[in-house]
Design a protein around this motif. Structure first.
Motif, PDB file in Angstrom:
ATOM      1  N   GLY A  14       0.786  -1.232   0.000  1.00 47.84           N
ATOM      2  CA  GLY A  14       0.000   0.000   0.000  1.00 47.84           C
ATOM      3  C   GLY A  14       0.813   1.273   0.000  1.00 47.84           C
ATOM      4  O   GLY A  14       0.272   2.356  -0.239  1.00 47.84           O
TER       5      GLY A  14
ATOM      6  N   TYR B  78      -4.129   1.982  -7.240  1.00 54.14           N
ATOM      7  CA  TYR B  78      -4.716   1.405  -6.025  1.00 54.14           C
ATOM      8  C   TYR B  78      -5.373   0.064  -6.323  1.00 54.14           C
ATOM      9  O   TYR B  78      -5.262  -0.877  -5.530  1.00 54.14           O
TER      10      TYR B  78
ATOM     11  N   GLY C 264      -5.251   4.696   2.254  1.00 52.61           N
ATOM     12  CA  GLY C 264      -5.324   3.372   1.644  1.00 52.61           C
ATOM     13  C   GLY C 264      -5.335   2.251   2.647  1.00 52.61           C
ATOM     14  O   GLY C 264      -5.800   1.146   2.338  1.00 52.61           O
TER      15      GLY C 264
ATOM     16  N   ALA D 144     -10.775   4.967  -0.476  1.00 53.78           N
ATOM     17  CA  ALA D 144      -9.316   5.061  -0.493  1.00 53.78           C
ATOM     18  C   ALA D 144      -8.825   5.836  -1.710  1.00 53.78           C
ATOM     19  O   ALA D 144      -7.903   6.662  -1.612  1.00 53.78           O
ATOM     20  N   ILE D 145      -9.424   5.584  -2.856  1.00 55.46           N
ATOM     21  CA  ILE D 145      -9.036   6.309  -4.065  1.00 55.46           C
ATOM     22  C   ILE D 145      -9.353   7.792  -3.918  1.00 55.46           C
ATOM     23  O   ILE D 145      -8.538   8.656  -4.272  1.00 55.46           O
TER      24      ILE D 145
ATOM     25  N   THR E  40      -6.839   9.347  -1.620  1.00 52.94           N
ATOM     26  CA  THR E  40      -5.537   9.485  -2.280  1.00 52.94           C
ATOM     27  C   THR E  40      -5.546  10.668  -3.231  1.00 52.94           C
ATOM     28  O   THR E  40      -4.561  11.418  -3.330  1.00 52.94           O
TER      29      THR E  40
END
Length: 315
Positions: A50, A217, A249, A270-271, A274
């Motif tokens: 990650g 990811y 992440g 998570a995306i 990020t």
């Protein structure tokens, strides 16, 4: 390098997924460089997928410093990074090699280049307590608490700026002194006399970088990131209040394993997180008055970076 010139530290900085690692490996084909990794996530052992940690092959090709230097249960401050990176840069130069910073943790670079006020270290127990209070009361309520004890700091923070609010309250609760008091003393430089060249990898098309982030990811998920997070969660000494588990992440997949989100929701979150991180990194870089900007999406990015380094190193 001309020994009559001030010592030079080159920094390859940029948002996540901007190609910093590939550029640094290309530089290693031309000069005897050693990389000082400027990343607040790759410092942790057992967090490889990650964090997009350099592979064993890449580490064999060029020395990488400040990887795997902390257990996920431990913390690591910007001040510690500044001291460690300064010592490494001086040692690398003494050995006749070229130190190059590479990464995207901008607070680390600020600490190294400008110096940093000494602040208390992280306290995971206080952070976890603040997280729990925020879930129950909301960050605006904690912002109001900070305003009562440290109005100067509260005035410059948004009511939902969770990361900075948590840090300010952590300092107050842990030390009994407010952040504005700690910041009153001017920072001390850690590399006096050095010159800095900041090469900033910035996207000409934000949407294209966003697509890169999503693809990367998903590749991490395919490579076993969920199992990596599952192994961390199995440890009794790790929890979401720690800086390691708060890494973008990782926290989202931890929430999934805790049953607070489906896997698809966690991946989407998570995306999105990020992309927000990349936005903050780009904003910070563009605020620098002295930087060399390179389009990280261009097929000429690496040759352009190499030319800038050559002008500085061969002067």
């Amino acid at each position: 390098m001309n020994s009559n010139h001030p010592p030079l530290l080159i920094c390859l900085a940029g948002p996540t997924a901007s190609g910093k690692s590939a550029a640094s490996m290309a530089l290693a084909q031309r000069w005897p460089i050693e990389l000082i990794v400027m990343d607040s996530a790759t410092i942790y052992r057992g967090m490889d997928i990650g964090t997009a940690k350099p592979s064993a092959q890449e580490q064999a090709q060029v020395p990488h410093h400040l990887l795997d230097i902390r257990d996920p249960a431990q913390s690591y401050s910007a001040a510690e990074f500044a001291r460690d990176a300064a010592a490494l840069a001086q040692d690398i130069r003494r050995r006749g090699r070229i130190p190059i910073l590479c990464g995207g943790t901008m607070l680390y670079y600020k600490a190294l280049r400008e110096g940093l006020n000494e602040l208390p270290g992280a306290d995971p127990a206080i952070r976890q307590a603040l997280d729990e209070e925020a879930r129950a009361r909301g960050w605006p309520a904690l912002h109001a608490e900070l305003a009562r004890v440290d109005p100067a700091t509260a005035a410059r923070l948004a009511p939902n700026d969770s990361q900075r609010l948590q840090r300010a309250l952590e300092i107050w609760r842990g030390s009994g002194r407010v952040m504005s008091d700690w910041l009153a003393r001017p920072p001390q430089p850690v590399l006096p006399g050095w010159q800095f060249l900041t090469i900033s990898l910035e996207p000409s098309d934000r949407a294209a970088l966003h697509e890169r982030i999503a693809q990367r990811y998903q590749s991490m998920i395919n490579a076993g990131l969920l199992d990596e997070v599952r192994a961390l969660r199995a440890r009794a000494d790790l929890h979401p209040g720690l800086p390691s588990i708060r890494c973008v992440g990782y926290r989202q997949l931890w929430d999934h394993l805790d049953g607070r989100a489906s896997l698809d929701q966690a991946i989407t979150q998570a995306i999105a997180a990020t992309r927000q991180l990349a936005k903050r990194q780009i904003t910070w870089l563009r605020s620098l008055p002295q930087r060399v900007s390179v389009d990280c999406l261009s097929d000429q990015a690496v040759p352009e970076i190499t030319r800038h380094c050559a002008r500085a190193l061969d002067a």
